[in-house]
Design a protein around this motif. Structure first.
Motif, PDB file in Angstrom:
ATOM      1  N   GLY A 212     -26.726   3.388 -38.141  1.00 13.85           N
ATOM      2  CA  GLY A 212     -26.492   1.979 -38.439  1.00 13.85           C
ATOM      3  C   GLY A 212     -25.103   1.473 -38.116  1.00 13.85           C
ATOM      4  N   VAL A 213     -24.356   2.229 -37.309  1.00 19.21           N
ATOM      5  CA  VAL A 213     -23.034   1.754 -36.890  1.00 19.21           C
ATOM      6  C   VAL A 213     -23.231   0.593 -35.918  1.00 19.21           C
ATOM      7  CG1 VAL A 213     -20.964   2.362 -35.567  1.00 19.21           C
ATOM      8  CG2 VAL A 213     -21.864   3.940 -37.292  1.00 19.21           C
ATOM      9  N   HIS A 214     -22.481  -0.462 -36.121  1.00 23.05           N
ATOM     10  CA  HIS A 214     -22.611  -1.668 -35.299  1.00 23.05           C
ATOM     11  C   HIS A 214     -21.679  -1.642 -34.085  1.00 23.05           C
ATOM     12  CE1 HIS A 214     -23.303  -5.846 -34.271  1.00 23.05           C
ATOM     13  NE2 HIS A 214     -22.005  -6.086 -34.356  1.00 23.05           N
ATOM     14  N   THR A 215     -20.418  -1.271 -34.282  1.00 27.15           N
ATOM     15  CA  THR A 215     -19.414  -1.367 -33.217  1.00 27.15           C
ATOM     16  C   THR A 215     -18.687  -0.043 -33.033  1.00 27.15           C
ATOM     17  OG1 THR A 215     -19.074  -3.709 -33.692  1.00 27.15           O
ATOM     18  CG2 THR A 215     -17.345  -2.599 -32.450  1.00 27.15           C
ATOM     19  N   VAL A 216     -18.568   0.357 -31.766  1.00 22.78           N
ATOM     20  CA  VAL A 216     -17.770   1.528 -31.387  1.00 22.78           C
ATOM     21  C   VAL A 216     -16.550   1.025 -30.632  1.00 22.78           C
ATOM     22  CG1 VAL A 216     -17.685   3.676 -30.074  1.00 22.78           C
ATOM     23  CG2 VAL A 216     -19.796   3.001 -31.203  1.00 22.78           C
ATOM     24  N   ILE A 217     -15.393   1.540 -31.003  1.00 18.46           N
ATOM     25  CA  ILE A 217     -14.125   1.137 -30.402  1.00 18.46           C
ATOM     26  C   ILE A 217     -13.479   2.381 -29.795  1.00 18.46           C
ATOM     27  CG2 ILE A 217     -11.824   0.204 -30.908  1.00 18.46           C
ATOM     28  CD1 ILE A 217     -13.299  -1.134 -33.410  1.00 18.46           C
ATOM     29  N   GLY A 218     -12.907   2.222 -28.616  1.00 11.75           N
ATOM     30  CA  GLY A 218     -12.190   3.316 -27.971  1.00 11.75           C
ATOM     31  C   GLY A 218     -10.803   2.862 -27.571  1.00 11.75           C
ATOM     32  N   GLY A 219      -9.789   3.608 -27.952  1.00 17.10           N
ATOM     33  CA  GLY A 219      -8.412   3.306 -27.570  1.00 17.10           C
ATOM     34  C   GLY A 219      -7.995   4.181 -26.400  1.00 17.10           C
ATOM     35  N   ILE A 220      -7.290   3.579 -25.437  1.00 22.81           N
ATOM     36  CA  ILE A 220      -6.879   4.308 -24.235  1.00 22.81           C
ATOM     37  C   ILE A 220      -5.408   4.038 -23.961  1.00 22.81           C
ATOM     38  CG2 ILE A 220      -7.258   4.618 -21.758  1.00 22.81           C
ATOM     39  CD1 ILE A 220     -10.076   3.438 -22.154  1.00 22.81           C
ATOM     40  N   ALA A 221      -4.608   5.110 -23.870  1.00 23.06           N
ATOM     41  CA  ALA A 221      -3.227   4.964 -23.419  1.00 23.06           C
ATOM     42  C   ALA A 221      -3.285   4.602 -21.941  1.00 23.06           C
ATOM     43  CB  ALA A 221      -2.455   6.263 -23.631  1.00 23.06           C
ATOM     44  N   LEU A 222      -2.521   3.582 -21.578  1.00 24.84           N
ATOM     45  CA  LEU A 222      -2.588   3.052 -20.211  1.00 24.84           C
ATOM     46  C   LEU A 222      -1.301   3.333 -19.440  1.00 24.84           C
ATOM     47  CD1 LEU A 222      -4.240  -0.353 -21.141  1.00 24.84           C
ATOM     48  CD2 LEU A 222      -5.366   1.668 -20.165  1.00 24.84           C
ATOM     49  N   PRO A 223      -1.429   3.528 -18.129  1.00 22.63           N
ATOM     50  CA  PRO A 223      -2.653   3.495 -17.324  1.00 22.63           C
ATOM     51  C   PRO A 223      -3.430   4.809 -17.425  1.00 22.63           C
ATOM     52  CG  PRO A 223      -0.775   3.912 -15.892  1.00 22.63           C
ATOM     53  CD  PRO A 223      -0.233   3.722 -17.295  1.00 22.63           C
TER      54      PRO A 223
ATOM     55  N   ARG B 224     -17.978  -1.622 -27.873  1.00 23.28           N
ATOM     56  CA  ARG B 224     -19.391  -1.834 -27.558  1.00 23.28           C
ATOM     57  C   ARG B 224     -20.143  -2.001 -28.871  1.00 23.28           C
ATOM     58  NH1 ARG B 224     -23.465   2.619 -24.831  1.00 23.28           N
ATOM     59  NH2 ARG B 224     -25.362   1.702 -25.692  1.00 23.28           N
ATOM     60  N   HIS B 225     -21.067  -2.956 -28.887  1.00 25.49           N
ATOM     61  CA  HIS B 225     -21.937  -3.126 -30.043  1.00 25.49           C
ATOM     62  C   HIS B 225     -23.185  -2.280 -29.829  1.00 25.49           C
ATOM     63  CE1 HIS B 225     -19.332  -6.219 -31.503  1.00 25.49           C
ATOM     64  NE2 HIS B 225     -19.499  -6.949 -30.426  1.00 25.49           N
ATOM     65  N   LEU B 226     -23.503  -1.469 -30.828  1.00 26.00           N
ATOM     66  CA  LEU B 226     -24.681  -0.593 -30.742  1.00 26.00           C
ATOM     67  C   LEU B 226     -25.917  -1.241 -31.335  1.00 26.00           C
ATOM     68  CD1 LEU B 226     -23.065   2.800 -31.803  1.00 26.00           C
ATOM     69  CD2 LEU B 226     -23.517   1.969 -29.488  1.00 26.00           C
ATOM     70  N   THR B 227     -25.714  -2.141 -32.284  1.00 30.29           N
ATOM     71  CA  THR B 227     -26.841  -2.802 -32.941  1.00 30.29           C
ATOM     72  C   THR B 227     -26.601  -4.308 -32.902  1.00 30.29           C
ATOM     73  OG1 THR B 227     -25.792  -2.756 -35.120  1.00 30.29           O
ATOM     74  CG2 THR B 227     -27.184  -0.872 -34.526  1.00 30.29           C
ATOM     75  N   THR B 228     -27.676  -5.045 -33.083  1.00 26.43           N
ATOM     76  CA  THR B 228     -27.544  -6.492 -33.115  1.00 26.43           C
ATOM     77  C   THR B 228     -27.521  -7.029 -34.540  1.00 26.43           C
ATOM     78  OG1 THR B 228     -29.940  -6.710 -32.895  1.00 26.43           O
ATOM     79  CG2 THR B 228     -28.628  -6.824 -30.875  1.00 26.43           C
ATOM     80  N   GLU B 229     -27.944  -6.209 -35.482  1.00 21.28           N
ATOM     81  CA  GLU B 229     -27.962  -6.635 -36.882  1.00 21.28           C
ATOM     82  C   GLU B 229     -27.539  -5.478 -37.774  1.00 21.28           C
ATOM     83  OE1 GLU B 229     -31.677  -8.317 -38.056  1.00 21.28           O
ATOM     84  OE2 GLU B 229     -31.909  -9.374 -36.166  1.00 21.28           O
TER      85      GLU B 229
END
Length: 165
Positions: A111-122, A159-164
């Motif tokens: 039931g996770v809605h949003t996955v976030i990924g952090g990236i050191a750039l570049p 990225r959103h994994l679920t819509t609700e």
């Protein structure tokens, strides 16, 4: 093979991670971690109900991925930050995609809605992986990490994994 991590994987996971601590800005940690440190991290993630998985080849861990709470506040409970690390000798073979697919499937089922990924750039390879996984860049912070005597930017993809809920 992708499977759930267990405590016996901690030393191999620490070896993979320590390479990036010592040789890159992919991790902003500056001191290497022990197998015992990694064991505690694995247990903490799994005890919180979130996944930590490993990729195994010839009985050796060659990569891993996990998710942690995005923030501690209650309203963030449906959002996580996901990370993937591969042995530097196993890059470019699709292991990152397979690890993230496994994590995303598990998170969606939970039931996770949003996955976030952090990236050191570049970091074009990591950006390509996150975008291949359907993640979109949503933030860019300039000069927020200081490692190897210089400032580094960090971008965030989600990225959103679920819509609700």
């Amino acid at each position: 093979m992708i499977r759930t991590a267990d405590k016996s994987d901690a030393d191999n996971i620490a070896d993979i991670y320590n390479y990036y601590i010592e040789n890159s800005v992919i991790s902003f940690e500056e001191k290497t971690v022990s197998g015992a440190d990694m064991r505690r991290r694995i247990e903490s993630v799994q005890e919180s109900g979130l996944p930590w998985v490993v990729a195994v080849e010839d009985d050796v861990v060659v990569g891993y991925a996990y998710a942690t709470k995005w923030k501690e506040r209650s309203a963030y409970r449906f959002s996580v930050e996901a990370s993937v690390y591969l042995s530097y000798q196993k890059l470019g073979r699709g292991l990152g995609v397979r690890l993230y697919e496994t994590i995303f499937t598990s998170l969606q089922a939970a039931g996770v809605h949003t996955v976030i990924g952090g990236i050191a750039l570049p970091n074009p390879a990591s950006v390509a992986l996150h975008e291949k996984m359907g993640m979109t860049k949503v933030a860019h912070f300039e000069k927020v990490g200081f490692k190897f005597q210089q400032w580094h930017d960090v971008g965030y993809w989600q990225r959103h994994l679920t819509t609700e809920v």
